[in-house]
Design a protein around this motif. Structure first.
Motif, mmCIF file in Angstrom:
data_model
loop_
_atom_site.group_PDB
_atom_site.id
_atom_site.type_symbol
_atom_site.label_atom_id
_atom_site.label_comp_id
_atom_site.label_asym_id
_atom_site.label_seq_id
_atom_site.Cartn_x
_atom_site.Cartn_y
_atom_site.Cartn_z
ATOM 1 N N ARG A 102 68.991 105.909 -6.095
ATOM 2 C CA ARG A 102 69.120 106.829 -5.016
ATOM 3 C C ARG A 102 70.458 107.035 -3.921
ATOM 4 N NH1 ARG A 102 65.037 110.878 -4.559
ATOM 5 N NH2 ARG A 102 63.143 110.106 -5.520
ATOM 6 N N LEU A 103 70.400 105.749 -3.612
ATOM 7 C CA LEU A 103 71.872 105.515 -2.698
ATOM 8 C C LEU A 103 72.875 105.719 -3.331
ATOM 9 C CD1 LEU A 103 72.652 104.451 0.214
ATOM 10 C CD2 LEU A 103 72.690 102.121 -0.605
ATOM 11 N N GLU A 104 73.079 105.441 -4.359
ATOM 12 C CA GLU A 104 74.370 105.606 -5.238
ATOM 13 C C GLU A 104 74.604 107.092 -5.474
ATOM 14 O OE1 GLU A 104 76.487 104.429 -9.632
ATOM 15 O OE2 GLU A 104 74.650 103.424 -9.076
ATOM 16 N N LEU A 131 58.668 101.689 0.752
ATOM 17 C CA LEU A 131 59.065 102.913 -0.028
ATOM 18 C C LEU A 131 59.319 102.266 -1.343
ATOM 19 C CD1 LEU A 131 60.691 105.376 2.458
ATOM 20 C CD2 LEU A 131 58.429 105.438 1.570
ATOM 21 N N PHE A 132 60.249 101.289 -1.548
ATOM 22 C CA PHE A 132 60.754 101.130 -2.747
ATOM 23 C C PHE A 132 60.292 99.861 -3.497
ATOM 24 C CE2 PHE A 132 63.708 103.824 -0.862
ATOM 25 C CZ PHE A 132 64.057 104.761 -1.485
ATOM 26 N N GLU A 189 58.790 101.144 -7.993
ATOM 27 C CA GLU A 189 60.036 101.910 -7.408
ATOM 28 C C GLU A 189 61.070 100.874 -6.948
ATOM 29 O OE1 GLU A 189 56.677 102.621 -6.678
ATOM 30 O OE2 GLU A 189 56.414 104.238 -7.844
ATOM 31 N N ARG A 190 61.081 99.834 -7.080
ATOM 32 C CA ARG A 190 62.042 98.903 -6.391
ATOM 33 C C ARG A 190 63.434 99.211 -7.000
ATOM 34 N NH1 ARG A 190 61.591 92.376 -6.602
ATOM 35 N NH2 ARG A 190 63.128 92.026 -4.798
ATOM 36 N N HIS A 191 63.755 99.591 -8.060
ATOM 37 C CA HIS A 191 65.021 99.765 -8.549
ATOM 38 C C HIS A 191 65.581 101.322 -8.046
ATOM 39 C CE1 HIS A 191 62.586 102.204 -11.467
ATOM 40 N NE2 HIS A 191 63.803 102.790 -11.693
ATOM 41 N N LEU A 192 64.709 102.199 -7.562
ATOM 42 C CA LEU A 192 65.102 103.462 -7.115
ATOM 43 C C LEU A 192 65.812 103.667 -5.937
ATOM 44 C CD1 LEU A 192 61.632 105.545 -7.727
ATOM 45 C CD2 LEU A 192 63.557 105.409 -9.139
ATOM 46 N N GLN A 210 75.150 98.947 -6.359
ATOM 47 C CA GLN A 210 74.130 98.353 -7.192
ATOM 48 C C GLN A 210 74.327 96.876 -6.725
ATOM 49 O OE1 GLN A 210 71.793 99.723 -8.737
ATOM 50 N NE2 GLN A 210 72.484 101.844 -8.855
ATOM 51 N N GLY A 211 75.531 96.480 -6.657
ATOM 52 C CA GLY A 211 75.646 95.051 -6.700
ATOM 53 C C GLY A 211 75.111 94.462 -5.488
#
Length: 180
Positions: free
Chosen positions: A114-116, A102-103, A107-110, A145-146
């Protein structure tokens, strides 16, 4: 839900994931998806407005599933960042195949964003005072993010080593912020 609707929804989602695993989101057409799912276009449009709405629905569902797998213990993330980060890492690792489909690409960074966003909503519902707490926002961003980007950049490392290392880093941050 009507069994026919469930079957159609499943066919649409499976066809999308099959296509998405092979090509970028922007290259998938409704016509192609409908052929793969063995449905007509009007059926697709009765479920989703376009391919992007379908993708977003699956992304949101994946993030919510990850969050639902985290401990529901009141306040544990505040008092034990190591446990929180460990659970978070294992939660997204358990969904990694779906995340990678999906990512991927643009879209890899999304995923991490979204989780954050969703995790902060959950935290701020329980602890409204943290919403305006800059340090808490930064700390949550760093943990989420980390952890995700450390995984992306170190996929050759075994999962246990990666998660343990990330958890140790986050644990070392605990004294920097007093939660009580």
């Amino acid at each position: 839900m009507d069994i026919r609707i469930e079957k159609t929804e499943k066919a649409i989602r499976n066809a999308f994931l099959e296509l998405r695993s092979k090509k970028p989101l922007e290259k998938i057409t409704v016509k192609e998806l409908c052929q793969t799912a063995c449905i007509n276009k009007s059926t697709f449009y009765s479920h989703y407005s376009d391919i992007y709405a379908l993708s977003e629905a699956l992304e949101v569902e994946t993030v919510r599933s990850i969050l639902e797998s985290l401990s529901k213990e009141q306040g544990y993330f505040i008092h034990n960042l190591k446990q929180f980060t460990t659970e978070l890492c294992f939660a997204f690792l358990s969904h990694i195949s779906l995340i990678n489909i999906l990512f991927s690409g643009k879209e890899r960074h999304l995923f991490a964003n979204r989780l954050e966003e969703e995790l902060k909503k959950t935290v701020f519902q329980k602890y409204p005072a943290f919403e305006t707490d800059s340090q808490m926002n930064i700390l949550l961003s760093y943990c989420i993010q980390g952890a995700y980007h450390a995984y992306l950049n170190n996929q050759s490392v075994d999962a246990d080593t990666l998660v343990q290392t990330i958890a140790k880093i986050v644990e070392s941050l605990q004294p920097l912020y007093r939660f009580v």
